[in-house]
Design an enzyme around this catalytic site. Structure first.
Site, PDB file in Angstrom:
ATOM      1  N   LYS A 272      -3.034   5.912  -3.948  1.00  0.00           N
ATOM      2  CA  LYS A 272      -4.134   6.809  -3.598  1.00  0.00           C
ATOM      3  C   LYS A 272      -3.940   8.174  -4.246  1.00  0.00           C
ATOM      4  O   LYS A 272      -2.817   8.670  -4.361  1.00  0.00           O
ATOM      5  CB  LYS A 272      -4.217   6.976  -2.077  1.00  0.00           C
ATOM      6  CG  LYS A 272      -4.217   5.666  -1.314  1.00  0.00           C
ATOM      7  CD  LYS A 272      -4.237   5.893   0.193  1.00  0.00           C
ATOM      8  CE  LYS A 272      -3.910   4.616   0.930  1.00  0.00           C
ATOM      9  NZ  LYS A 272      -2.448   4.323   0.912  1.00  0.00           N
TER      10      LYS A 272
ATOM     11  N   HIS B  54      -7.797   9.460  -1.519  1.00  0.00           N
ATOM     12  CA  HIS B  54      -7.114   9.397  -0.225  1.00  0.00           C
ATOM     13  C   HIS B  54      -7.934   9.992   0.916  1.00  0.00           C
ATOM     14  O   HIS B  54      -7.985   9.449   2.011  1.00  0.00           O
ATOM     15  CB  HIS B  54      -5.760  10.103  -0.327  1.00  0.00           C
ATOM     16  CG  HIS B  54      -4.767   9.621   0.674  1.00  0.00           C
ATOM     17  ND1 HIS B  54      -3.404   9.717   0.477  1.00  0.00           N
ATOM     18  CD2 HIS B  54      -4.906   9.032   1.893  1.00  0.00           C
ATOM     19  CE1 HIS B  54      -2.763   9.209   1.514  1.00  0.00           C
ATOM     20  NE2 HIS B  54      -3.651   8.807   2.386  1.00  0.00           N
TER      21      HIS B  54
ATOM     22  N   ASP C  62       0.842  -1.195   0.000  1.00  0.00           N
ATOM     23  CA  ASP C  62       0.000   0.000   0.000  1.00  0.00           C
ATOM     24  C   ASP C  62       0.881   1.250   0.000  1.00  0.00           C
ATOM     25  O   ASP C  62       1.708   1.442   0.892  1.00  0.00           O
ATOM     26  CB  ASP C  62      -0.885  -0.016   1.256  1.00  0.00           C
ATOM     27  CG  ASP C  62      -1.838   1.167   1.319  1.00  0.00           C
ATOM     28  OD1 ASP C  62      -3.020   0.989   0.985  1.00  0.00           O
ATOM     29  OD2 ASP C  62      -1.394   2.261   1.722  1.00  0.00           O
TER      30      ASP C  62
ATOM     31  N   TYR D 130       2.739  10.020  -0.110  1.00  0.00           N
ATOM     32  CA  TYR D 130       3.853   9.419   0.637  1.00  0.00           C
ATOM     33  C   TYR D 130       5.195   9.769  -0.004  1.00  0.00           C
ATOM     34  O   TYR D 130       6.236   9.644   0.643  1.00  0.00           O
ATOM     35  CB  TYR D 130       3.720   7.900   0.707  1.00  0.00           C
ATOM     36  CG  TYR D 130       2.484   7.375   1.392  1.00  0.00           C
ATOM     37  CD1 TYR D 130       1.602   8.218   2.060  1.00  0.00           C
ATOM     38  CD2 TYR D 130       2.186   6.014   1.376  1.00  0.00           C
ATOM     39  CE1 TYR D 130       0.465   7.730   2.680  1.00  0.00           C
ATOM     40  CE2 TYR D 130       1.054   5.511   1.996  1.00  0.00           C
ATOM     41  CZ  TYR D 130       0.191   6.363   2.631  1.00  0.00           C
ATOM     42  OH  TYR D 130      -0.934   5.868   3.238  1.00  0.00           O
TER      43      TYR D 130
END
Length: 283
Positions: free
Chosen positions: A77, A110, A47, A52
């Site tokens: 996401k 997200h 994931d 990120y």
């Protein structure tokens, strides 16, 4: 569920491995060896997310891991500044480019657009984003689509114009934060619930009740919390870059928690949380 490779089946028939490896806040130089090691241990569900900043590292690990792409389940996401119809299409292509993939197994919005936006604006933005998700799904570029951090009122808004129902809602769930209303709604709509931050912010490791249960079952507090999530029918996604903890987390299939102890964990409070509110996210 008996192993890392066992799967839940989403409402469109796609199978998703029942335990994932989270990569939140893992920088490039750490995410490549971490993902490769996780896959070596037996993880098949990874994931990540645009926000990120490590999609390229995850992609490199996928290319170098030695496991065929079709045996892996990769989630990313859409970040909130990219919401909207055209910008979603553009952001998705950037994600594929960063990962070096031809398709995603799961793509999530997200976060919902927060209520600090005018009411009609957040509703319309989320709906436009979902329309783009549906088109990407129908084009075969994504095997499953869903949302993250969406509460019932956010999902109800999507449903007003959606042709395709979300298959997943990824929520912050751990002892002390059960998200019961959101979980119940998702399950009523036949959406799989994924649990991010299933080990909370670390505060739960100091709770006497959890330490006592870990001793009772001859397990760690982390294993007890992950097993609790699994027994509630959730898909936990713990983050770690440490191989020994990856192995530790993978052993939650070797024991079960009694109904009485599940209830005890359900009733715990003051376990910490991320502090992120879906209706007031600042990014």
């Amino acid at each position: 569920m008996k192993s890392l490779q066992d799967c839940y089946t989403l409402n469109n028939g796609v199978e998703i491995p029942c335990l994932g490896l989270g990569t939140w806040k893992v920088p490039f130089e750490q995410v490549v060896p971490a993902v490769k090691e996780a896959i070596k241990i037996g993880y098949r569900h990874i994931d990540t997310a645009t926000s990120y900043g490590n999609e390229a590292g995850v992609g490199q690990a996928i290319q170098e891991c030695g496991v065929p792409r079709e045996q892996l389940f990769i989630t990313s996401k859409l970040w909130n500044p990219h919401q909207g119809y055209e910008s979603t299409h553009e952001a998705f292509q950037r994600t594929l480019n960063e990962l070096g993939l031809d398709y995603l197994d799961l793509y999530l919005i997200h976060w919902p657009i927060g209520k600090e936006f005018p009411k009609e604006q957040w509703k319309e933005l989320n709906q436009a984003t979902w329309k783009a998700f549906e088109e990407l799904y129908e084009a075969g570029k994504i095997r499953a689509i869903g949302v993250s951090n969406f509460l019932p009122h956010h999902l109800e808004n999507l449903m007003e114009s959606a042709k395709i129902q979300p298959m997943v809602d990824q929520l912050e769930i751990h002892p002390g934060m059960l998200q019961e209303n959101a979980v119940s709604y998702a399950k009523e709509k036949n959406m799989l619930v994924e649990a991010w931050s299933p080990l909370s912010t670390g505060k739960l490791f100091e709770l006497k009740e959890l330490k006592d249960l870990a001793s009772k079952y001859n397990r760690t507090v982390a294993q007890v919390c992950l097993r609790w999530n699994l027994q509630k029918g959730h898909l936990p996604i713990p983050k770690t870059v440490t191989p020994s903890r990856m192995i530790e987390n993978s052993k939650i299939f070797e024991f079960s928690i009694s109904p009485e102890d599940m209830k005890l964990i359900d009733e715990l409070t003051d376990c910490g949380w991320s502090g992120f509110d879906p209706d007031h996210l600042v990014y």
